[in-house]
Design a protein around this motif. Structure first.
Motif, PDB file in Angstrom:
ATOM      1  N   ALA A 150      23.631 -24.956  92.315  1.00 50.24           N
ATOM      2  CA  ALA A 150      24.527 -23.891  90.637  1.00 50.24           C
ATOM      3  C   ALA A 150      24.526 -22.767  91.978  1.00 50.24           C
ATOM      4  CB  ALA A 150      24.401 -24.089  89.484  1.00 50.24           C
TER       5      ALA A 150
ATOM      6  N   ASP B 201      23.692 -23.744  84.094  1.00 44.43           N
ATOM      7  CA  ASP B 201      23.532 -25.142  85.005  1.00 44.43           C
ATOM      8  C   ASP B 201      22.662 -24.549  86.986  1.00 44.43           C
ATOM      9  OD1 ASP B 201      23.776 -26.646  86.834  1.00 44.43           O
ATOM     10  OD2 ASP B 201      25.557 -26.981  87.612  1.00 44.43           O
TER      11      ASP B 201
ATOM     12  N   SER C 274      27.037 -32.246  87.746  1.00 39.43           N
ATOM     13  CA  SER C 274      26.636 -30.875  88.988  1.00 39.43           C
ATOM     14  C   SER C 274      27.631 -30.840  89.980  1.00 39.43           C
ATOM     15  CB  SER C 274      24.784 -29.742  88.478  1.00 39.43           C
ATOM     16  OG  SER C 274      25.663 -28.679  89.686  1.00 39.43           O
TER      17      SER C 274
END
Length: 743
Positions: free
Chosen positions: A611, A606, A578
């Motif tokens: 995020a 996400d 991520s």
């Protein structure tokens, strides 16, 4: 008092992953009265007992043992006597893990949604904690003095750590939810060691007044790097310090707000202004120099005497000097003179080695020391001088420097070197100027130097770029050479970040920037192509390539967007975490190759605070007037912005590639900042200024706008100081660019 989202008092956070709520007290130096009723000054140490009511499924942590007295009811304490600013509580459905060490209960805690990531690192975290607690006992001559030692990874945390006795709060980014390099793990270990050192240098012996807060922090930074390198598996902290943190002290020490390491604090507000990189990192460097002069054992004996005399009480810097003066081994050093020159005077000296040679032999050697006219203080330096040649011959001489000219007779008669390295081993704190012959030899000889010397050289070169003494373009060319061979993660990480965000974005002429970035990007691709899976350098190299490249097709292939095709394999067998995905998205957004719809879709897929920050940064980076205005309004007009969102928006806003688009906001920054100061606390305001100041806009009109703001008579002291310092940095970058244009 109201709950905070900006680390002012009792901070309340709602986890976007599961909706759970977490609370922790952020007393810092001046916020304890926002948590509980108190007179907040360090010499008022007292025992505490807190009764705390919370939802039934929460647990409570504090600077004292906590006991659940009934459903949703807890008691913390009573504690040993402690200062108000070192006292806190935390509560929420934290995930908790425990271990034992020599009768002390150890605890690690984080919010529930990060539990799996923390669980993966429990072994390393507990091991480092045990090693540092044992070394603290050995150094200070006294065991850790509380029954429990808890470390809590706090959400939306603005500083690296707050080191309350028995409960250290840490930045949550040290819970690694995606790939982390050993360099990042080393940094985390140093932060843990810093907090553990303060269990003695603040918790056990507390400063009697705000003006001595620097002493504990200075020692904690020095000991954190030293202890970590000596007792844990991480041997690189001295190199990391030389490459990264020491340069931050050099920069701060040359600004208008420069001040001595020791504070001249009348009250807590003035102490907070001066408790900065000078106190931490220059102070650390001064202690390293002191240990070089008097010896490690004399310094440690002084520490043990200091703790023995003042445990559970308060003490002053004078008390510390008296303890150090009683230590065996320091005889011959005038501690008061040394302290006056190193700790109570400001700014930095410049050292230059002058050699004369005949027939390949040194015939005379002199070290020249200078100081700026504003702070004409010359300091004594004990340092190493290294001589290096292409055929591998080396020599090292220890020298004591004092005054403006010091002859070094021990160098006379030695073979003339290609590279003469002043401050070999990085034992002192000074700007080092390499001669032209040594600069020319760096591409060939730099890789053969020890890691700490390579780090010291890179720090010296960056200082020379900032002073206009070394061309920015040459610096970036040497970086491209370095990329091919440098094995040390801290050096790679720091030099690449400096090259991209300082040298290329601020000091290099904008017209020359694309070609310089492309040269470094090409070197990074070549190194990655021969880097095998599992190599620790791969992640650092790849992150840098994302920052340096302007090849949007390359970036899209890695992300797997656009054509619907899956993501291409990353170099060196890396995984698209991520964190890496949002880094790639940010670069694509800056280059105009990723739009709002794709960002929204990525964010929906996400969920989590990482995020949230990633999408906020990307939305602020969109090369669109409406997006820029929306980000600006959120920064300057919203009182609901957390510190994390504020930093994300500020870090995403300015980019040299978007200079024309953001040009109107340069003046707006200076005209709208006073109004923002009215609804931000000092800590948040400081973060806003340092992250949003238009550093890349090195132009006369930016200086004019800054000067107009500074002419405002009613600016808060913290705002004036931060803007004045950053404007000084900008003026230096502008002068370097002007000189480059004329040459």
């Amino acid at each position: 008092m109201r709950y905070s989202r900006s680390n002012e008092g009792l901070h309340r956070y709602t986890d976007p992953a599961d909706g759970e709520v977490y609370v922790y007290g952020f007393p810092y130096v001046d916020q304890a009265p926002r948590i509980f009723a108190c007179f907040d000054q360090p010499d008022l140490k007292a025992p505490f007992t807190f009764d705390i009511t919370v939802p039934a499924h929460w647990r409570v942590l504090a600077t004292g043992e906590t006991t659940e007295t009934g459903p949703g009811h807890w008691r913390a304490g009573p504690t040993a006597p402690q200062a108000t600013y070192l006292t806190t509580v935390a509560a929420g459905p934290y995930a908790s893990y425990h271990a034992q060490h020599r009768g002390t209960r150890l605890g690690l805690h984080c919010r529930a949604s990060l539990a799996d990531a923390l669980k993966d690192d429990l072994g390393e975290l507990f091991e480092v904690t045990r090693q540092c607690l044992d070394e603290g006992h050995r150094l200070f001559g006294s065991p850790y003095h509380l029954p429990a030692f808890d470390q809590l990874f706090a959400p939306e945390f603005s500083v690296l750590s707050l080191d309350h006795p028995g409960l250290v709060l840490l930045r949550e980014s040290y819970v690694f939810s995606s790939g982390a390099t050993d360099s990042e793990r080393e940094t985390r270990a140093v932060v843990l060691a810093h907090g553990i050192s303060l269990m003695w240098m603040a918790g056990l012996v507390t400063s009697a007044w705000w003006d001595d807060l620097w002493l504990g922090q200075t020692f904690a930074d020095y000991l954190a790097h030293r202890v970590t390198s000596e007792v844990t598996r991480f041997t690189g902290p001295p190199t990391t310090f030389a490459a990264r943190r020491k340069g931050q002290a050099y920069a701060a020490d040359q600004r208008p707000s420069t001040h001595p390491v020791s504070l001249q604090a009348r009250d807590v507000a003035s102490a907070l202004l001066d408790l900065d990189r000078i106190s931490y990192f220059k102070g650390h460097s001064a202690l390293r120099q002191l240990a070089t002069v008097i010896g490690d054992e004399a310094l440690r004996a002084g520490l043990r005497t200091y703790v023995e005399r003042h445990a559970y009480s308060t003490a002053t810097y004078r008390d510390f000097l008296d303890a150090l003066g009683s230590a065996p081994g320091e005889a011959g050093l005038d501690l008061d003179r040394w302290s006056d020159l190193w700790l109570t005077s400001a700014n930095v000296n410049t050292l230059r080695l002058e050699l004369t040679t005949r027939d390949g032999t040194i015939t005379s050697a002199t070290v020249h020391q200078s100081a700026p006219d504003s702070h004409p203080v010359l300091r004594p330096h004990t340092l190493g001088i290294g001589l290096y040649t292409a055929d591998g011959r080396t020599a090292l001489v220890r020298a004591a420097i004092d005054g403006d000219r010091t002859a070094i007779p021990d160098l006379v008669g030695l073979p003339a070197p290609e590279l003469a390295l002043l401050n070999d081993g990085d034992l002192t704190y000074a700007k080092i100027r390499l001669d032209e012959r040594s600069l020319a030899a760096l591409p060939a000889l730099l890789p053969a130097l020890s890691p700490i010397n390579r780090a010291m050289v890179w720090a010296s070169l960056l200082l020379a770029v900032q002073d206009g003494a070394h061309p920015a373009e040459e610096h970036l060319s040497l970086v491209a050479v370095m990329v091919a061979v440098e094995p040390e993660l801290p050096i790679l990480t720091e030099v690449l970040e400096q090259a991209r965000f300082d040298v290329a974005d601020r000091f290099l002429l904008p017209a020359r920037r694309p070609a310089a970035l492309a040269r470094v990007a090409a070197a990074l691709r070549e190194r990655l192509a021969r880097t095998g899976a599992g190599d620790q350098t791969a992640l650092t190299l790849f992150r840098a390539l994302v920052d340096f490249t302007d090849d949007t097709a390359e970036l899209r292939r890695w992300l797997g967007t656009g054509s619907g095709a899956p993501a291409a394999p990353l170099p060196a067998g890396l995984h698209l975490s991520s964190d890496l995905a949002w880094r790639i998205r940010l670069r694509l957004t800056v280059l105009g190759a990723l739009g709002p719809r794709e960002l929204t879709a990525a964010h929906a897929a996400d969920v989590g605070s990482g995020a949230d920050e990633g999408v906020a940064k990307c939305r602020a980076a969109l090369p669109d007037p409406a997006a820029k205005e929306a980000a600006w309004q959120r920064l300057f007009s919203s009182e609901e912005v957390s510190n994390y969102e504020l930093l994300a928006l500020a870090d995403g806003f300015w980019h040299p590639e978007q200079a024309a688009l953001t040009a109107p906001y340069v003046e707006r920054f200076f005209t709208e900042l006073p109004a923002a100061a009215a609804h931000y606390g000092d800590l948040t305001l400081d973060l806003l200024i340092k992250h949003l100041y238009p550093r890349h806009a090195a132009a006369p009109e930016t200086l004019t706008a800054a000067e107009n703001l500074l002419a405002h008579p009613a600016l808060p002291a913290a705002l004036r100081r931060a803007v004045n310092d950053l404007t000084y940095d900008l003026s230096r970058a502008l002068e370097v660019r002007r000189s480059a244009e004329e040459s």
